[in-house]
Write an enzyme that holds these catalytic residues in place. Structure first.
Site, short mmCIF file in Angstrom:
data_model
loop_
_atom_site.label_atom_id
_atom_site.label_comp_id
_atom_site.label_asym_id
_atom_site.label_seq_id
_atom_site.Cartn_x
_atom_site.Cartn_y
_atom_site.Cartn_z
N HIS A 154 8.16 26.73 -59.33
CA HIS A 154 8.00 27.33 -58.01
C HIS A 154 9.27 28.06 -57.61
O HIS A 154 10.28 27.95 -58.31
CB HIS A 154 7.66 26.26 -56.95
CG HIS A 154 8.77 25.27 -56.73
ND1 HIS A 154 8.86 24.09 -57.43
CD2 HIS A 154 9.85 25.28 -55.90
CE1 HIS A 154 9.93 23.42 -57.04
NE2 HIS A 154 10.56 24.12 -56.11
N HIS A 201 4.05 21.97 -54.35
CA HIS A 201 4.30 23.36 -53.91
C HIS A 201 4.32 24.29 -55.11
O HIS A 201 4.77 23.94 -56.19
CB HIS A 201 5.58 23.51 -53.09
CG HIS A 201 6.83 22.94 -53.70
ND1 HIS A 201 6.84 22.03 -54.72
CD2 HIS A 201 8.13 23.17 -53.43
CE1 HIS A 201 8.08 21.72 -55.03
NE2 HIS A 201 8.89 22.40 -54.28
N HIS A 216 15.99 29.44 -54.39
CA HIS A 216 16.05 28.96 -55.77
C HIS A 216 14.75 29.19 -56.53
O HIS A 216 13.68 29.23 -55.94
CB HIS A 216 16.43 27.47 -55.84
CG HIS A 216 15.42 26.53 -55.26
ND1 HIS A 216 15.48 26.03 -53.98
CD2 HIS A 216 14.31 25.97 -55.81
CE1 HIS A 216 14.46 25.21 -53.77
NE2 HIS A 216 13.73 25.14 -54.86
N HIS A 248 14.43 14.71 -52.70
CA HIS A 248 14.00 15.35 -51.46
C HIS A 248 13.03 14.40 -50.75
O HIS A 248 12.14 13.84 -51.40
CB HIS A 248 13.21 16.63 -51.74
CG HIS A 248 13.98 17.77 -52.31
ND1 HIS A 248 15.12 18.27 -51.75
CD2 HIS A 248 13.74 18.55 -53.38
CE1 HIS A 248 15.55 19.31 -52.46
NE2 HIS A 248 14.74 19.49 -53.46
N TYR A 257 20.14 20.84 -57.27
CA TYR A 257 20.33 22.27 -57.01
C TYR A 257 21.67 22.65 -57.63
O TYR A 257 22.67 21.94 -57.44
CB TYR A 257 20.45 22.56 -55.52
CG TYR A 257 19.17 22.54 -54.70
CD1 TYR A 257 17.92 22.74 -55.27
CD2 TYR A 257 19.24 22.37 -53.32
CE1 TYR A 257 16.77 22.74 -54.48
CE2 TYR A 257 18.10 22.37 -52.54
CZ TYR A 257 16.87 22.56 -53.12
OH TYR A 257 15.75 22.56 -52.33
N GLU A 267 16.85 25.11 -59.44
CA GLU A 267 16.59 23.68 -59.27
C GLU A 267 16.01 23.14 -60.57
O GLU A 267 15.18 23.77 -61.21
CB GLU A 267 15.58 23.47 -58.14
CG GLU A 267 15.17 22.01 -57.95
CD GLU A 267 14.17 21.81 -56.82
OE1 GLU A 267 13.25 22.63 -56.68
OE2 GLU A 267 14.32 20.83 -56.06
FE LIG Z 1 12.36 23.49 -55.04
#
Ligand SMILES: [Fe+2]
Length: 310
Positions: A154, A201, A216, A248, A257, A267
């Site tokens: 992503h 995501h 990112h 996260h 990151y 990432e």
């Molecule tokens: Fe991410």
């Protein structure tokens, strides 16, 4: 077939300052597989377990950042359908002919209100993951070289008017909103995580006055152990790390990151839960975001998260 419409992120084209240094980084440290170079000087990569010819393309430029991100749709008829729907909604589209990107069919390209160039395409040559299609082994030598993510997963993009961006993704492209962060006013959405399948995501946006920015590109690893191994490889190669290894709160992903040699953040992550389109969107208020949404272990809002992008 349950998965129709937009299937998955397909590719991103990212600008780098020094091509040779970037190739060395993405090939040897990240462990992507180089699959081609074109007449424009672009270098094509895929992750070891991806089957299509390319998912991450770099080109040398004066400034770092992202040129475009693309999603693969089910087939050519679906592509025509999306093109018509975008135009009916007043969004201008341009067709980039087949072959402009190596081994890739025509791409329908359009600009979204955040200032990013997005593309949809239906055709890309499958070159396989280096393993047989018949009684395949679970991994091969490529999966051990460098950080070796399994796929380009992503991107998180920064730009204005993410409310309008959300509308396009949900109403035209068929995505759904998995998680969101509300601003200090407790009402406006300042960050959104959107999915086109069952990943937590496929693309995310943060509201930002400057358009077209990259926060990112993210590469998926198979386990937390592999995230720790990625951290080791970053340290061994003097890769500047931004955040992590940590988790996260948003998406629950285990993450690092860090920055490539041109200053593009990337990432390496694993995990996250598997949402369905009927799930209620998870909401973080700004305080929750700053106290665990971003970094659940350290419970702080790292300065760089909102201020550093390319
Ligand atoms: Fe991410």
């Amino acid at each position: 077939m349950a998965l129709e419409g937009v299937m998955r992120p397909g590719h991103a084209q990212v600008r780098v300052l020094e091509l040779d240094k970037a190739v060395e980084f993405y090939r040897d440290v990240m462990g992507l597989v180089e699959t081609g170079r074109d007449a424009q000087g672009r270098v094509y990569f895929k992750c070891w377990d991806e089957r299509d010819h390319n998912s991450f393309i770099i080109r040398e430029a004066e400034s770092a950042g992202i040129d475009f991100m693309a999603f693969r749709v089910r087939d050519e008829a679906t592509l025509d359908d999306f093109k018509a729907k975008l135009e009916a909604a007043g969004i201008a589209t341009e067709v980039v002919p087949a072959g402009d990107l190596l081994e890739t069919g025509r791409r329908v390209r359009f600009t979204i209100p955040s200032g990013h160039l997005l593309e949809l395409y239906a055709t890309k040559t499958a070159i396989g993951n280096g393993m047989t299609q018949h009684n395949p082994p679970p991994w091969n030598a490529q999966s051990e070289k460098g950080i070796a993510p399994v796929r380009f997963d992503h991107a998180l993009l920064y730009g204005p008017d993410i409310a309008a961006v959300k509308k396009i993704f949900i109403e035209i492209l068929g995505f759904y909103l998995v998680e969101r962060v509300l601003g200090p006013d407790g009402e406006s959405e300042i960050a959104i995580w959107l999915s086109c399948g069952q990943k937590v995501h496929d693309i995310a946006f943060v509201e930002n006055p400057e358009p077209g920015k990259l926060h990112h590109c993210s590469f998926l690893l198979e386990s937390w152990e592999k995230v720790m191994r990625a951290a080791d490889i970053m340290a061994m190669n003097d890769v500047p790390v931004d955040i992590g290894p940590t988790r996260h709160g948003i998406t629950r992903g285990g993450t690092i990151y860090a920055w490539d040699p041109s200053g593009n953040r990337f990432e390496t992550f694993q995990g996250g839960y598997l949402p369905y389109p009927d799930y209620e969107t998870l909401t973080w208020d700004f305080e929750g975001f700053a106290n665990g949404g971003l970094d659940y272990a350290q419970r702080k809002l790292h300065d760089t998260f909102l201020s550093v992008y390319t």
